[in-house]
Design a protein around this motif. Structure first.
Motif, mmCIF file in Angstrom:
data_model
loop_
_atom_site.group_PDB
_atom_site.id
_atom_site.type_symbol
_atom_site.label_atom_id
_atom_site.label_comp_id
_atom_site.label_asym_id
_atom_site.label_seq_id
_atom_site.Cartn_x
_atom_site.Cartn_y
_atom_site.Cartn_z
ATOM 1 N N GLN A 252 83.574 51.186 66.678
ATOM 2 C CA GLN A 252 83.327 51.922 67.917
ATOM 3 C C GLN A 252 84.593 51.988 68.796
ATOM 4 O OE1 GLN A 252 79.648 52.688 68.550
ATOM 5 N NE2 GLN A 252 80.811 54.317 69.524
ATOM 6 N N ASP A 253 85.373 50.893 68.807
ATOM 7 C CA ASP A 253 86.608 50.868 69.613
ATOM 8 C C ASP A 253 87.616 51.881 69.071
ATOM 9 O OD1 ASP A 253 85.556 48.681 71.052
ATOM 10 O OD2 ASP A 253 86.190 47.327 69.440
ATOM 11 N N ASP B 245 94.701 47.823 65.000
ATOM 12 C CA ASP B 245 93.656 48.836 65.234
ATOM 13 C C ASP B 245 93.639 49.921 64.154
ATOM 14 O OD1 ASP B 245 95.876 50.338 65.823
ATOM 15 O OD2 ASP B 245 95.458 50.545 67.973
ATOM 16 N N TYR C 265 85.275 61.083 74.091
ATOM 17 C CA TYR C 265 84.312 60.083 73.629
ATOM 18 C C TYR C 265 82.980 60.275 74.361
ATOM 19 C CZ TYR C 265 82.398 55.461 72.528
ATOM 20 O OH TYR C 265 81.606 54.422 72.095
ATOM 21 N N MET D 160 88.246 43.793 66.580
ATOM 22 C CA MET D 160 88.124 45.217 66.897
ATOM 23 C C MET D 160 87.012 45.866 66.049
ATOM 24 S SD MET D 160 91.139 47.837 67.432
ATOM 25 C CE MET D 160 90.939 48.744 68.905
ATOM 26 N N LYS D 161 86.191 46.653 66.694
ATOM 27 C CA LYS D 161 85.045 47.265 66.009
ATOM 28 C C LYS D 161 85.331 48.756 65.747
ATOM 29 C CE LYS D 161 82.118 43.880 65.918
ATOM 30 N NZ LYS D 161 81.935 43.316 64.587
ATOM 31 N N GLN E 171 86.604 55.359 70.053
ATOM 32 C CA GLN E 171 86.952 55.572 71.463
ATOM 33 C C GLN E 171 88.456 55.876 71.614
ATOM 34 O OE1 GLN E 171 85.071 52.503 73.680
ATOM 35 N NE2 GLN E 171 85.710 53.330 75.660
#
Ligand code: 2P0
Length: 360
Positions: free
Chosen positions: A4-5, A204, A15, A1-2, A8
């Protein structure tokens, strides 16, 4: 998971929204941990291995102003991190993806500085691909290079300013999650007062955010004892990772934190200063012990740090209730109550005293 995710996930339908105004400004206080954050379970998202607890330093922190500019690069003006000899106060930073040859190229002074890269990468998480660049003014009013977490208040002030600029209307909890993506300790700087950052256990990190404790302690004082304004030999980011990977003492750190967190919360709700001071000092010493046992060994102590520690221990033996905490730097932060303010100022003439609850 980045990262950016996560952005979002937090912003949902908002977003990639465009700014609703062209200017925003925000202030966030810096914070000093009484129970430290030392070690990550996820490096990309700055997810910690343990929870931590801090106190914010009232009016000491960072102010961020952000303006949409009409250029094709960001311009960052800041008074931290400490500038190298020959650098100017205003740092012009070209957007890393833009080609060479910008008209103002000769003014590009620190485009490669780790701080600039970190900040621009952070801004890139929020702007649309084809869109706007910013003029950014970052100003701290804390002693520069004093181990006072300028990145914590810097990223917290930045996300608050972005929240205004894009009119996201996010909750403090959501802001704390987004601030964490810039710097772990920034998650705590979105609040003023005693703050607990919950480690969370989700992949996350949506349950890893800070929360304000309801208690206030108007008599609590913190004194900054600066022994060095030199740059750190190793960043806390690298140091904590090396500690997690190589220190045999690190396995006991999470147990220590659990115990210290419970004791600190009890001390805060009972306004038990001795319990607060002793727990905070032991927690800091234990964190540094995990670093000493890393391979290669990490130490932020300077000879003057040890001289100060011994002075504090001697004063305690003589009956003065003063304790200290230490972060990833050589300087100490003294903890004491207002009734000791006069004697502490006399004993440590160069001390800078802050009352964390003075403006609440
Ligand atoms: C703390 N420190 O709890 C601990 C104690 C330093 C010593 O948080 O990699 O700059 O950006 O998440 O937040 C400093 O670490 O590290 C820190 P990143 P950060 O205040």
């Amino acid at each position: 998971m980045k990262k950016q995710d996560v952005v979002q996930l937090v912003l949902g339908k908002q977003y990639q929204k465009n700014p609703v105004c062209s200017f925003a400004k925000s202030f966030a206080p810096t914070n000093i941990a009484l129970c430290k954050y030392w070690g990550k379970r996820n490096q990309e998202l700055n997810l910690p291995i343990t929870s931590s607890l801090s106190v914010s330093l009232a009016h000491k922190g960072a102010t961020t102003e952000i303006k949409v500019n009409d250029k094709d690069y960001d311009v960052i003006y800041c008074n931290f991190p400490p500038l190298k000899k020959g650098d100017k106060r205003g740092i012009l930073i070209r957007h890393p993806e833009r080609s060479e040859g910008s008209p103002a190229q000769q003014e590009i002074l620190s485009a490669d500085s780790p701080f600039a890269k970190k900040l621009i990468e952070y801004l890139n998480l929020f702007r649309t691909k084809d869109s706007h660049f910013f003029d950014i003014y970052l100003e701290t009013n804390i002693p520069i290079a004093a181990g006072l977490a300028s990145s914590a208040c810097g990223f917290a002030a930045m996300i608050q300013a972005l929240n205004h600029l894009y009119d996201w209307q996010l909750s403090p909890q959501a802001l704390s999650i987004l601030a964490r993506l810039g710097s772990g300790s920034a998650s705590r700087s979105v609040f003023s007062g005693f703050v607990e950052w919950h480690m969370g256990d989700k992949i996350d990190g949506m349950d890893s955010y800070a929360e304000l404790l309801p208690d206030v302690w108007p008599e609590l004082c913190m004194g900054l004892l600066i022994v060095s304004d030199q740059e750190k030999t190793i960043s806390s980011r690298e140091a904590m990772q090396l500690t997690v990977e190589t220190s045999s003492l690190y396995s006991v750190w999470p147990k220590q934190v659990k115990k210290d967190l419970a004791a600190l919360k009890q001390a805060i709700s009972a306004q038990d200063f001795i319990l607060l001071g002793q727990t905070a000092e032991t927690n800091a010493m234990s964190m540094h012990a995990t670093m000493l046992s890393a391979c290669p060994s990490i130490t932020y102590y300077l000879p003057e740090t040890l001289v100060l520690m011994k002075k504090i221990w001697q004063l305690r033996k003589e009956g003065l209730p003063v304790y200290f905490t230490q972060d990833a730097g050589a300087n100490l932060k003294l903890l004491f109550e207002e009734k000791q303010l006069k004697i502490v100022s006399e004993l440590f003439p160069k001390i800078e005293i802050i009352k964390p609850f003075s403006s609440l």
